[in-house]
Design an enzyme around this catalytic site. Structure first.
Site, short mmCIF file in Angstrom:
data_model
loop_
_atom_site.label_atom_id
_atom_site.label_comp_id
_atom_site.label_asym_id
_atom_site.label_seq_id
_atom_site.Cartn_x
_atom_site.Cartn_y
_atom_site.Cartn_z
N ASP A 11 1.39 -1.27 -0.08
CA ASP A 11 -0.42 -0.06 0.19
C ASP A 11 0.89 0.77 0.11
O ASP A 11 0.40 1.95 0.96
CB ASP A 11 -1.51 0.07 1.31
CG ASP A 11 -0.38 0.08 2.94
OD1 ASP A 11 1.30 -0.24 2.59
OD2 ASP A 11 -0.79 0.28 3.82
N ASP A 16 7.21 1.43 2.45
CA ASP A 16 6.78 0.34 1.07
C ASP A 16 7.83 0.87 0.19
O ASP A 16 8.67 0.20 -0.37
CB ASP A 16 5.53 0.27 0.87
CG ASP A 16 4.32 -0.07 2.20
OD1 ASP A 16 3.74 -0.87 1.94
OD2 ASP A 16 4.06 0.80 2.49
N ASP A 246 8.03 -1.97 6.94
CA ASP A 246 8.21 -3.05 5.47
C ASP A 246 9.35 -3.10 5.27
O ASP A 246 10.30 -3.84 4.39
CB ASP A 246 7.52 -1.68 4.22
CG ASP A 246 6.10 -2.33 4.78
OD1 ASP A 246 5.45 -2.68 5.74
OD2 ASP A 246 5.26 -1.24 4.27
C1 BDR Z 1 2.57 -1.22 8.80
O1 BDR Z 1 1.79 0.29 8.99
C2 BDR Z 1 2.37 1.45 7.62
O2 BDR Z 1 1.72 2.26 7.54
C3 BDR Z 1 3.48 0.55 6.82
O3 BDR Z 1 3.12 1.19 5.70
C4 BDR Z 1 3.76 -0.57 7.61
O4 BDR Z 1 3.34 -1.65 6.86
C5 BDR Z 1 3.57 -0.57 10.20
O5 BDR Z 1 2.40 -1.12 10.86
CA CA Z 2 3.40 -0.93 4.37
#
Ligand code: BDR
Ligand code: CA
Length: 314
Positions: A11, A16, A246
């Site tokens: 996402d 990410d 991530d």
């Molecule tokens: C996860 O939540 C998202 O905001 C970040 O991209 C990560 O995948 C961490 O809790």
């Molecule tokens: Ca993420």
């Protein structure tokens, strides 16, 4: 040696983006697709951000698939307060990406199709709410038997949540608890969980981060821009270094030898609790007498992690 085929389900927010940049820069990894899902920001922004990241990495040959725009049952928040309204720090975007580059095939169809095409060869790395994976299992129950393995960034072990509307759940599990439940209960391939606690403890030391951000390359300049707001916030919060959940999960997916301590355990997801919905629940005392369904990573090697993290800059 044959490259490890990888599909990234994400996402695309700031962390990410870092994870994708790491994966595509590694000679031993062949990213064969990126599937997008609603999470940090809405699905259209997620797709656009993913395109921006691949463009910066000269990797637009990797197909991007648009997936679910909503979680399976309920959706109540995004993480734009963390990643910016656009998901990538709200900095001016000079990249001018072409949204027509997004594939027409739905991400869930792509996941099941690619698992057939490369049976037993694909490592799936899930960095987002697990909606696409849950739906893939519903559409094709054999989908996960054809995967080599699944690495998930998600879940937490101490009930210290990082969402704003619940106190106990981690963002990815809490954003789509039903999908997380389906995945933990029905996936037939080995599952490695990189939980929030590990990510919070394994950070990118500030001096090393600044060194890399100052490299003055196309990628470092992009990373400097998109991480500016997060760096400022995390420094203000007196974090010991830059936390990128991530990126840490991707480091484990790229090289499992960085794992120093892990536990094989039965774990599920709370679906009903008023205060605990979306929380990962592990059966630490084996009360349920069920076979382990996941491996939870508890400790990674900081030096090895750091050297893998650095590859996002090159
Ligand atoms: C996860 O939540 C998202 O905001 C970040 O991209 C990560 O995948 C961490 O809790
Ligand atoms: Ca993420």
């Amino acid at each position: 040696m044959a490259k490890q085929k990888m599909i990234i389900d994400c996402d695309t927010g700031v962390d990410d983006a870092q994870a994708i940049m790491m994966a595509v820069s590694r000679p031993e990894i062949d990213v064969i697709a990126i599937t997008c899902v609603n999470g940090n920001v809405d699905i259209d922004n997620v797709c656009k951000n993913t395109l921006r990241v691949l463009k910066i990495c000269d990797s637009l040959h990797i197909p991007i698939f648009k997936g679910s725009a909503r979680s399976i049952v309920h959706y109540d928040e995004d993480a734009s307060h963390v990643h910016g309204k656009d998901g990538l720090g709200d900095v001016p975007d000079a990249l001018d990406v072409n949204l027509n580059c997004i594939q027409e095939e739905h991400a869930v169809n792509a996941l099941t199709r690619l698992s057939k095409m490369h049976e037993g060869e694909v490592k799936l790395v899930a960095l987002a709410p697990l909606t696409n994976l849950g739906l893939a299992l519903r559409m094709d129950p054999d989908f996960s038997r054809r995967l080599k393995g699944l690495v998930i960034m998600g879940g937490n072990m101490q009930g210290k949540g990082n969402r704003s509307t619940s106190i106990a759940s981690e963002f990815n599990f809490g954003s789509d608890p039903e999908a997380a439940y389906i995945v933990l209960h029905e996936m037939k391939c080995p599952i490695t969980i990189v939980p929030l606690e590990l990510c919070l403890s394994q950070v990118f030391p500030w001096e090393k981060m600044v060194e890399c951000l100052d490299l003055n390359t196309r990628k470092s300049t992009f990373l400097q821009d998109i991480t500016k707001a997060s760096v400022k916030r995390q420094k203000a919060d007196r974090e010991p270094g830059f936390c990128s959940c991530d990126a840490q999960a991707m480091a484990v997916a790229i090289d499992s030898s960085i794992v120093l301590k892990s536990v094989d355990i039965f774990a599920t997801v709370e679906l009903n609790g008023n205060l605990t919905r979306g929380m990962l629940v592990a059966d630490w005392r084996d009360k349920l007498k069920k076979s382990p369904n996941v491996t939870i990573v508890e400790k990674t090697d900081p030096n090895k992690s750091l050297s893998i993290w650095k590859s996002m800059f090159y």
